[in-house]
Design a protein around this motif. Structure first.
Motif, PDB file in Angstrom:
ATOM      1  N   CYS A  31       0.854  -1.071   0.251  1.00 50.21           N
ATOM      2  CA  CYS A  31       0.220  -0.269   0.035  1.00 50.21           C
ATOM      3  C   CYS A  31       1.191   1.135  -0.249  1.00 50.21           C
ATOM      4  N   ALA A  32       2.002   0.936   0.748  1.00 45.06           N
ATOM      5  CA  ALA A  32       2.731   2.485   0.955  1.00 45.06           C
ATOM      6  C   ALA A  32       3.215   2.664  -0.441  1.00 45.06           C
ATOM      7  N   VAL A  33       3.757   1.569  -1.443  1.00 46.63           N
ATOM      8  CA  VAL A  33       4.243   1.752  -2.458  1.00 46.63           C
ATOM      9  C   VAL A  33       3.753   1.986  -3.665  1.00 46.63           C
ATOM     10  N   ALA A  34       2.480   1.793  -3.644  1.00 45.78           N
ATOM     11  CA  ALA A  34       0.978   2.288  -4.267  1.00 45.78           C
ATOM     12  C   ALA A  34       1.087   3.818  -4.292  1.00 45.78           C
ATOM     13  N   ALA A  35       1.297   4.281  -2.933  1.00 39.42           N
ATOM     14  CA  ALA A  35       0.140   5.356  -2.732  1.00 39.42           C
ATOM     15  C   ALA A  35       1.610   6.384  -3.106  1.00 39.42           C
ATOM     16  N   ILE A  36       2.786   5.992  -3.498  1.00 44.58           N
ATOM     17  CA  ILE A  36       3.443   7.361  -3.719  1.00 44.58           C
ATOM     18  C   ILE A  36       3.056   8.039  -4.964  1.00 44.58           C
ATOM     19  N   ARG A 112      -5.851  -3.291 -11.509  1.00 44.01           N
ATOM     20  CA  ARG A 112      -5.575  -1.702 -11.122  1.00 44.01           C
ATOM     21  C   ARG A 112      -4.029  -1.456 -11.122  1.00 44.01           C
ATOM     22  N   LYS A 113      -3.089  -2.959 -11.287  1.00 42.80           N
ATOM     23  CA  LYS A 113      -1.245  -2.644 -11.451  1.00 42.80           C
ATOM     24  C   LYS A 113      -1.414  -1.644 -13.068  1.00 42.80           C
ATOM     25  N   ILE A 114      -2.492  -2.128 -13.445  1.00 41.22           N
ATOM     26  CA  ILE A 114      -1.826  -1.518 -16.317  1.00 41.22           C
ATOM     27  C   ILE A 114      -2.106   0.067 -15.464  1.00 41.22           C
ATOM     28  N   SER A 115      -3.283   0.681 -14.676  1.00 39.87           N
ATOM     29  CA  SER A 115      -3.721   2.159 -14.716  1.00 39.87           C
ATOM     30  C   SER A 115      -2.389   2.750 -13.769  1.00 39.87           C
ATOM     31  N   GLN A 155      -7.463   7.798 -10.165  1.00 38.59           N
ATOM     32  CA  GLN A 155      -8.681   6.806 -10.619  1.00 38.59           C
ATOM     33  C   GLN A 155      -8.306   5.029 -10.298  1.00 38.59           C
ATOM     34  N   ALA A 156      -7.298   4.946 -10.086  1.00 37.46           N
ATOM     35  CA  ALA A 156      -6.913   3.713  -9.595  1.00 37.46           C
ATOM     36  C   ALA A 156      -6.106   3.646  -8.149  1.00 37.46           C
ATOM     37  N   VAL A 157      -5.195   4.137  -7.770  1.00 33.59           N
ATOM     38  CA  VAL A 157      -4.695   4.504  -6.585  1.00 33.59           C
ATOM     39  C   VAL A 157      -5.733   3.589  -5.657  1.00 33.59           C
ATOM     40  N   PRO A 158      -6.891   5.528  -5.518  1.00 30.27           N
ATOM     41  CA  PRO A 158      -7.172   5.068  -3.997  1.00 30.27           C
ATOM     42  C   PRO A 158      -8.090   3.730  -4.090  1.00 30.27           C
ATOM     43  N   LEU A 159      -8.421   2.923  -5.195  1.00 33.74           N
ATOM     44  CA  LEU A 159      -8.971   1.650  -5.719  1.00 33.74           C
ATOM     45  C   LEU A 159      -7.854   0.745  -4.822  1.00 33.74           C
ATOM     46  N   TYR A 160      -7.000   0.887  -5.420  1.00 30.02           N
ATOM     47  CA  TYR A 160      -6.117  -0.163  -4.574  1.00 30.02           C
ATOM     48  C   TYR A 160      -5.500  -0.536  -3.259  1.00 30.02           C
ATOM     49  N   LEU A 161      -5.906   0.697  -2.411  1.00 30.30           N
ATOM     50  CA  LEU A 161      -5.566   1.026  -1.644  1.00 30.30           C
ATOM     51  C   LEU A 161      -6.377  -0.041  -1.001  1.00 30.30           C
ATOM     52  N   THR A 215       8.582   8.607 -12.110  1.00 29.15           N
ATOM     53  CA  THR A 215       9.464   6.882 -11.893  1.00 29.15           C
ATOM     54  C   THR A 215       9.133   6.524 -10.939  1.00 29.15           C
ATOM     55  N   LEU A 216       8.830   6.735  -9.466  1.00 34.63           N
ATOM     56  CA  LEU A 216       8.746   6.064  -8.549  1.00 34.63           C
ATOM     57  C   LEU A 216       7.385   5.468  -8.898  1.00 34.63           C
ATOM     58  N   MET A 217       6.390   5.758  -9.301  1.00 33.54           N
ATOM     59  CA  MET A 217       5.303   5.711  -9.448  1.00 33.54           C
ATOM     60  C   MET A 217       5.265   4.325 -10.069  1.00 33.54           C
ATOM     61  N   THR A 218       5.747   4.474 -11.693  1.00 32.10           N
ATOM     62  CA  THR A 218       6.108   3.250 -12.633  1.00 32.10           C
ATOM     63  C   THR A 218       6.672   2.770 -11.586  1.00 32.10           C
ATOM     64  N   ILE A 219       7.574   2.346 -11.770  1.00 32.62           N
ATOM     65  CA  ILE A 219       8.470   1.232 -10.935  1.00 32.62           C
ATOM     66  C   ILE A 219       7.222   0.622 -10.000  1.00 32.62           C
ATOM     67  N   GLY A 220       7.057   1.785  -8.621  1.00 34.25           N
ATOM     68  CA  GLY A 220       6.086   0.799  -8.314  1.00 34.25           C
ATOM     69  C   GLY A 220       4.497  -0.031  -8.901  1.00 34.25           C
ATOM     70  N   GLY A 221       4.547   1.040  -9.500  1.00 32.03           N
ATOM     71  CA  GLY A 221       3.617  -0.457 -10.585  1.00 32.03           C
ATOM     72  C   GLY A 221       4.357  -0.878 -10.721  1.00 32.03           C
ATOM     73  N   LEU A 222       5.363  -1.487 -11.009  1.00 33.57           N
ATOM     74  CA  LEU A 222       5.590  -2.567 -11.355  1.00 33.57           C
ATOM     75  C   LEU A 222       5.671  -3.647 -10.700  1.00 33.57           C
ATOM     76  N   LEU A 223       6.249  -2.995  -9.362  1.00 40.21           N
ATOM     77  CA  LEU A 223       6.971  -4.040  -7.934  1.00 40.21           C
ATOM     78  C   LEU A 223       5.160  -4.516  -7.265  1.00 40.21           C
TER      79      LEU A 223
END
Length: 520
Positions: A31-36, A112-115, A155-161, A215-223
């Motif tokens: 959640c912390a990574v996605a919240a970036i 959610r990751k793709i978005s 759109q995606a991050v609050p849903l993910y969390l 950059t942090l958001m993109t890498i976080g989305g991959l991880l």
């Protein structure tokens, strides 16, 4: 309430007391990574106001504003009034509004990751274009790409969390999005304070550093892992169960898994979520998806954060003092979000929204009185009154930071059933960005026209929204996300709107039968 394992609302039976598991390090980290993703939104809010007060930026792209700014006796409230300058700020939010509608089907169909990844890449491109901009067209294209990134991310991050978080700390984990936003604002303010000394090209550094959170958001989305709700909705039940077991720290996830499966089976039957969301049974969520983000913007917070340096200069602060003051408000906002994280799952959403509203009303009125009585249109505030204005604005930001700031995102993201969740979040984001666009485009004109009355304008709206929460928002604390649909049938008002579901899975034509026995 009707029993059974499946019916048209997805979940018909309360199983919250059967949920097992604990708060795991894995879910906290994910959640912390996605919240970036929230830091993108915050960084832009913070950076825009500082950049638009830098002489080098104004001289290159908005020379007319630069000339007016040099006139020492210009009307305090009107010297930054320029629709082109406002368009620079607001174009991003209009682009985000459009892109979030396209993000909804992508989030639902592909996850959610793709978005999240798409949002990071778009923001990265926008940062590169803005930092290297040679003309206004290039600058605006960069802003539009930033807007696409924010549209997908918000759109995606609050849903993910909301989907990853355990019920008992869902509020706190969801507010990580707002914490990232506020840290982005604070970081941007500090960067502006430093780059303002690098004239005439400091603005390029400010805009270019947006690449870091992207950059942090993109890498976080991959991880990060995909949410179990999204996996099961897309037919990957076994994979969804494995993720659910990992994030809950137990293999005994049958009750929560069944809720998700019930919700996903109904979700699969819904081909047009935006059409479905208009049906009577979804009326409460639709109302909240519209009014929560609308009210969040109409607190006036974005006006203060967008134009804090401009606002403080308009009140007679010097250039460095204004940037320092806006950095202070950014720090207060970040700190107050921690208060919300600590209290939201204990005190509840309603308590924070109502108390925060009362404090914000008081602060707006005080600022309006001080500016109206002591500033005038061409004068400057004394040192004492300048300090008072900054303190009161910080108290306003403090109240927003524990209330409408985080909860304007948290509440809409947790109330929708799975079949309309992505569409509902898109509506929330679109409404938020629409009113952000409107306020960003009109604030400088409103400031010029209403002068100190702009604060009374926002105070009136805060009064309305506080009453709205008191009357119409039920407490969502401790309610599992897939059982939220059952909450509305207990509320004094919404139980008259939401049709009752009978044992055969059809909706009753009466709306009050059998519900009066439940708590209002």
């Amino acid at each position: 309430m009707a029993g059974g394992s499946f019916h048209p609302t997805g979940v018909a039976k309360e199983r919250a007391d059967q949920y097992q598991g604990r708060v795991t390090a894995y879910v906290i980290i994910a959640c912390a990574v996605a919240a970036i993703g929230g830091s993108l939104f915050g960084y832009d809010i913070g950076i825009s106001g500082g950049v638009t007060s830098m002489d080098g930026f104004l001289e290159k792209f908005f020379h007319g504003v630069y000339e007016k700014k040099q006139h020492a006796h210009e009307n305090n409230y009107c010297k930054f009034n320029d629709q082109g300058l406002a368009t620079f700020t607001s174009s991003l939010y209009f682009a985000g509004l459009v892109s979030t509608l396209f993000a909804s089907p992508i989030t639902r169909i592909y996850g959610r990751k793709i978005s999240i990844i798409c949002g990071g890449i778009s923001f990265l491109i926008g940062a590169a274009l803005n930092a290297s901009a040679q003309n206004l067209a290039m600058l605006l294209i960069g802003r539009i790409m930033l807007g696409f990134g924010i549209g997908f991310g918000n759109q995606a991050v609050p849903l993910y969390l909301s989907e990853m978080a355990p019920t008992k700390i869902r509020g706190a984990l969801n507010i990580l999005f707002q914490l990232a936003t506020t840290l982005g604002i604070f970081t941007a303010n500090m960067i502006n304070y430093g780059t303002s000394k690098l004239e005439p090209s400091g603005w390029r550094v400010s805009l270019g550093l947006a690449a870091v959170p992207a950059t942090l958001m993109t890498i976080g989305g991959l991880l990060v892992p995909e949410t179990p709700n999204s996996l099961i909705e897309r037919g990957k039940t076994d994979q969804g169960r494995r993720v659910l077991e990992k994030i809950r720290g137990t293999e005994n996830v049958d009750a929560e898994l069944q809720d998700i499966i019930d919700a996903s089976e109904f979700a699969k039957a819904i081909k047009h979520p935006f059409k479905n969301i208009l049906e009577r049974r979804n009326r409460p969520q639709l109302v909240m998806a519209f009014f929560m983000p609308t009210f969040q913007i109409l607190t006036g917070i974005n006006s203060i954060l967008f134009y804090a340096p401009v606002l403080f200069q308009s009140m007679g602060f010097g250039k460095n003092a204004s940037l320092y003051s806006s950095a202070l408000t950014g720090a207060v906002l970040a700190g107050s979000t921690l208060i919300s994280i600590a209290t939201v799952d204990r005190l509840g959403r309603r308590t924070l929204l109502i108390t925060g509203g009362i404090q914000m009303i008081t602060c707006q009125v005080i600022v309006a009185i001080v500016l109206g009585v002591k500033l005038g249109t061409t004068g400057e505030l004394s040192k004492g009154y300048s300090v008072l204005v900054v303190i009161v604005i910080c108290l306003f930001v403090l109240a927003f930071g524990w209330s409408w700031g985080p909860l304007g995102w948290t509440v809409p993201s947790e109330i929708f059933p799975l079949e309309t969740r992505s569409a509902g979040q898109s509506i929330t984001v679109a409404v938020n960005l629409f009113f952000t666009f409107v306020i960003a485009q009109s604030f400088l004109s409103l400031l010029c026209g209403l002068k100190y009355g702009i604060f009374l304008f926002f105070a009136t709206w805060i009064t309305i929204m506080t009453i709205f929460v008191y009357l119409f928002l039920p407490e969502t604390k401790g309610v599992p996300i897939e059982e939220m649909i059952l909450l509305w049938r207990k509320h004094w008002f919404w139980k008259k709107i939401v049709p009752e579901v009978e044992l055969n899975g059809s909706y009753s034509s009466t709306t009050n039968h059998g519900i009066g026995r439940q708590d209002a």
